[in-house]
Design an enzyme around this catalytic site. Structure first.
Site, short mmCIF file in Angstrom:
data_model
loop_
_atom_site.label_atom_id
_atom_site.label_comp_id
_atom_site.label_asym_id
_atom_site.label_seq_id
_atom_site.Cartn_x
_atom_site.Cartn_y
_atom_site.Cartn_z
N LYS A 127 36.55 -11.59 71.88
CA LYS A 127 37.83 -11.92 71.26
C LYS A 127 38.05 -13.44 71.33
CE LYS A 127 40.62 -9.58 69.77
NZ LYS A 127 40.83 -8.98 68.42
N THR B 176 44.33 -11.19 72.04
CA THR B 176 44.74 -10.58 73.31
C THR B 176 45.00 -11.64 74.38
OG1 THR B 176 43.89 -9.25 75.13
CG2 THR B 176 42.25 -10.27 73.74
N ASP B 177 45.78 -11.26 75.38
CA ASP B 177 45.98 -12.16 76.53
C ASP B 177 44.73 -12.24 77.41
OD1 ASP B 177 46.11 -9.60 77.66
OD2 ASP B 177 48.08 -9.86 78.59
P1 NAD Z 1 41.76 0.40 68.49
O1 NAD Z 1 40.46 0.46 69.20
O2 NAD Z 1 42.75 1.49 68.71
O3 NAD Z 1 41.52 0.33 66.92
C1 NAD Z 1 40.52 -0.48 66.35
C2 NAD Z 1 40.34 -0.05 64.90
O4 NAD Z 1 39.36 -0.92 64.30
C3 NAD Z 1 39.81 1.38 64.75
O5 NAD Z 1 40.55 2.07 63.77
C4 NAD Z 1 38.36 1.20 64.31
O6 NAD Z 1 37.88 2.25 63.48
C5 NAD Z 1 38.44 -0.13 63.56
N1 NAD Z 1 37.17 -0.83 63.51
C6 NAD Z 1 36.33 -1.09 64.55
N2 NAD Z 1 35.25 -1.74 64.12
C7 NAD Z 1 35.40 -1.94 62.78
C8 NAD Z 1 34.64 -2.58 61.79
N3 NAD Z 1 33.46 -3.16 62.07
N4 NAD Z 1 35.11 -2.61 60.52
C9 NAD Z 1 36.29 -2.01 60.21
N5 NAD Z 1 37.05 -1.39 61.12
C10 NAD Z 1 36.62 -1.35 62.39
O7 NAD Z 1 42.39 -1.01 68.85
P2 NAD Z 1 43.90 -1.41 69.11
O8 NAD Z 1 44.24 -1.14 70.51
O9 NAD Z 1 44.73 -0.90 68.02
O10 NAD Z 1 43.79 -3.01 68.97
C11 NAD Z 1 43.89 -3.63 67.68
C12 NAD Z 1 43.70 -5.12 67.85
O11 NAD Z 1 44.70 -5.64 68.73
C13 NAD Z 1 42.36 -5.51 68.45
O12 NAD Z 1 41.90 -6.65 67.78
C14 NAD Z 1 42.67 -5.82 69.91
O13 NAD Z 1 41.79 -6.79 70.40
C15 NAD Z 1 44.08 -6.36 69.78
N6 NAD Z 1 44.93 -6.16 70.97
C16 NAD Z 1 45.08 -4.92 71.52
C17 NAD Z 1 45.95 -4.74 72.59
C18 NAD Z 1 46.18 -3.37 73.22
O14 NAD Z 1 46.85 -3.30 74.25
N7 NAD Z 1 45.67 -2.30 72.65
C19 NAD Z 1 46.66 -5.84 73.10
C20 NAD Z 1 46.46 -7.09 72.52
C21 NAD Z 1 45.61 -7.24 71.45
O1 DAU Z 2 45.82 -7.13 77.76
C1 DAU Z 2 45.56 -6.70 76.46
C2 DAU Z 2 44.42 -5.72 76.48
O2 DAU Z 2 44.95 -4.49 77.01
C3 DAU Z 2 43.81 -5.48 75.11
O3 DAU Z 2 43.21 -6.67 74.67
C4 DAU Z 2 42.75 -4.36 75.17
O4 DAU Z 2 42.28 -4.08 73.87
C5 DAU Z 2 43.41 -3.12 75.75
O5 DAU Z 2 42.44 -2.11 75.89
C6 DAU Z 2 44.03 -3.43 77.11
O6 DAU Z 2 43.01 -3.75 78.08
P1 DAU Z 2 43.11 -3.25 79.60
O7 DAU Z 2 41.75 -3.26 80.17
O8 DAU Z 2 44.16 -3.97 80.34
O9 DAU Z 2 43.65 -1.73 79.32
P2 DAU Z 2 43.22 -0.33 79.93
O10 DAU Z 2 44.20 0.68 79.42
O11 DAU Z 2 41.79 -0.04 79.75
O12 DAU Z 2 43.48 -0.53 81.49
C7 DAU Z 2 44.74 -0.94 81.99
C8 DAU Z 2 44.60 -1.15 83.50
O13 DAU Z 2 44.39 0.12 84.12
C9 DAU Z 2 43.43 -2.00 83.90
O14 DAU Z 2 43.78 -2.77 85.04
C10 DAU Z 2 42.35 -1.00 84.28
C11 DAU Z 2 43.15 0.15 84.83
N1 DAU Z 2 42.58 1.50 84.61
C12 DAU Z 2 42.20 1.84 83.34
C13 DAU Z 2 41.68 3.09 83.09
C14 DAU Z 2 41.24 3.45 81.69
C15 DAU Z 2 42.48 2.41 85.66
O15 DAU Z 2 42.84 2.10 86.82
N2 DAU Z 2 41.95 3.63 85.41
C16 DAU Z 2 41.53 4.02 84.17
O16 DAU Z 2 41.04 5.15 84.02
#
Ligand code: NAD
Ligand code: DAU
Length: 358
Positions: free
Chosen positions: A165, A135-136
């Protein structure tokens, strides 16, 4: 280089499942094994359309389970691990950081070690890859005029999630430098799109609008995120896996910096336009400012010039198009998100927001 036997960890989560569907469309002959613990964030229903396909196997299990991981690597003759599994929500990591460290740090370590032993048995061949999805957030927070994060920006994680991370990134890096394990690391900005769990900003806003519930904005709503449509991320990961240089890291971002409040206004406009029925219209009346997230990072921005220059990847979906598709997806797929608003979710919501979620 082509890899035909993939182990995808966390493939029942948001990005992992989008990646699995993407890969199955692109390479239907490849063998795909998903290992996922099905925590609260994992949803087997997302993968259900693939059940029964000869090339697809789902294993419910933990990346910390050494015996299980070894068994899968050997039985399935895995050539590439694509590692998504993580505790991914910042707010949950603040409420209780243990699971984050256990999965993100210790789990990644276990996976690396199992893969290293397996790779050694194969004669350390170059035909293997370990792609670590990060992640960033590991780079910390930017001021409004700071340049975007590059691959050489120093790590400065601010939440238990981002620190865990960062720890996992360091372990992956060390396995390349110490053992020569062919690893790749990607650091991506905020994703959005189908199958996004309701706790995250965009799905939470869509679902609350549909239910006429308050739209909780943390702090002053001026925090900035760089949004990337999830399919663009999946294409980037495919590119890095097939063309990336082992030992290298690649930043992935959408070139779409948006303030949270502006993003929520956009979502409200789209919902007013696309939803046939809404309990409250115009729905921006639901916007409610709530207490800020502790240690809330002010701004993230990704400089993705390395992956563009070296591997030819660029995002294709603008934030306007991507948000429209996403809003429409949540309107069309209530069957997918409604069951996720479970008692566990309601309890989490209550604790996190101190609001009445009903
Ligand atoms: P998510 O929370 O939607 O999914 C995570 C998955 O991992 C789930 O299906 C969960 O059951 C599984 N999991 C958790 N713990 C586990 C374990 N111990 N063993 C096996 N499986 C397990 O997450 P996401 O948003 O899809 O993110 C996926 C990856 O991408 C993460 O590593 C996150 O850090 C990274 N990432 C996410 C974002 C974002 O915006 N969502 C951005 C950049 C990087
Ligand atoms: O930047 C990458 C990351 O983006 C990933 O590594 C994480 O797994 C992913 O969850 C996400 O993190 P953020 O904290 O940026 O995402 P989130 O959707 O939780 O929140 C986005 C922005 O919105 C953040 O500034 C917090 C704000 N927020 C979030 C929620 C859930 C609100 O203002 N209200 C809310 O209810």
């Amino acid at each position: 280089m082509a890899f035909h036997h993939l182990l995808v960890t966390g493939g029942a989560g948001f990005i992992g499942a989008n990646f699995v569907h993407h890969w199955c469309r692109r390479y239907p002959q490849d063998r795909l094994v998903v290992l996922d613990a099905l925590t609260y964030a994992g949803n087997y229903q997302t993968l259900a359309p693939l059940a029964g396909q000869a090339n697809f196997r789902f294993v419910q299990g933990d990346i910390n389970d050494q015996r299980l991981v070894n068994e899968i690597l050997e039985q399935e003759a895995i050539t590439a691990v694509v590692h998504f599994a993580a505790e991914s929500h910042v707010d949950r990591s603040i409420l209780g950081p243990v699971a984050c460290v256990q999965t993100n740090v210790v789990g990644t370590f276990n996976l690396l070690e199992c893969f290293r032993q397996y790779w050694l048995q194969q004669g350390q061949a170059d035909q293997f890859r370990f792609l670590h999805i990060s992640t960033d957030e590991v780079f910390g927070s930017l001021a409004p005029t700071d340049p975007a994060f590059t691959e050489t920006t120093a790590y400065a994680p601010n939440s238990p999630y981002s620190a865990s991370k960062a720890g996992s990134d360091h372990l992956v890096r060390s396995y390349f430098h110490t053992y020569g394990l062919p690893t790749l690391i990607t650091n991506c900005s905020n994703n959005y799109g189908p199958y996004h769990f309701p706790e995250k900003l965009i799905p939470l806003m869509c679902i609350n609008i549909l239910q006429g519930k308050p739209l909780p904005i943390y702090g002053d709503g001026q925090n900035v995120r760089d949004w990337l449509y999830v399919e663009d991320h999946c294409r980037a990961l495919e590119t890095v896996l097939r063309q990336g240089q082992p030992g290298e890291r690649y930043n992935i971002g959408g070139n779409n910096e948006v303030k949270n409040l502006d993003l929520v206004y956009l979502l409200c406009q789209l919902m007013d336009e696309l939803a046939p029925q809404l309990p409250v219209r115009p729905c921006q009346q639901l916007i409610t400012f709530v207490k800020d997230r502790p240690g809330h990072d002010r701004r993230y921005a990704i400089d993705a010039s390395k992956i563009r220059r070296e591997l030819g990847w660029e995002p294709q979906v603008t934030v306007e198009t991507g948000l429209r598709k996403t809003v429409q997806w949540y309107l069309d797929n209530e069957d997918w998100w409604r069951p996720l608003l479970s008692a566990e979710y309601q309890a989490y919501y209550q604790q996190a927001y101190d609001l009445d979620p009903k």
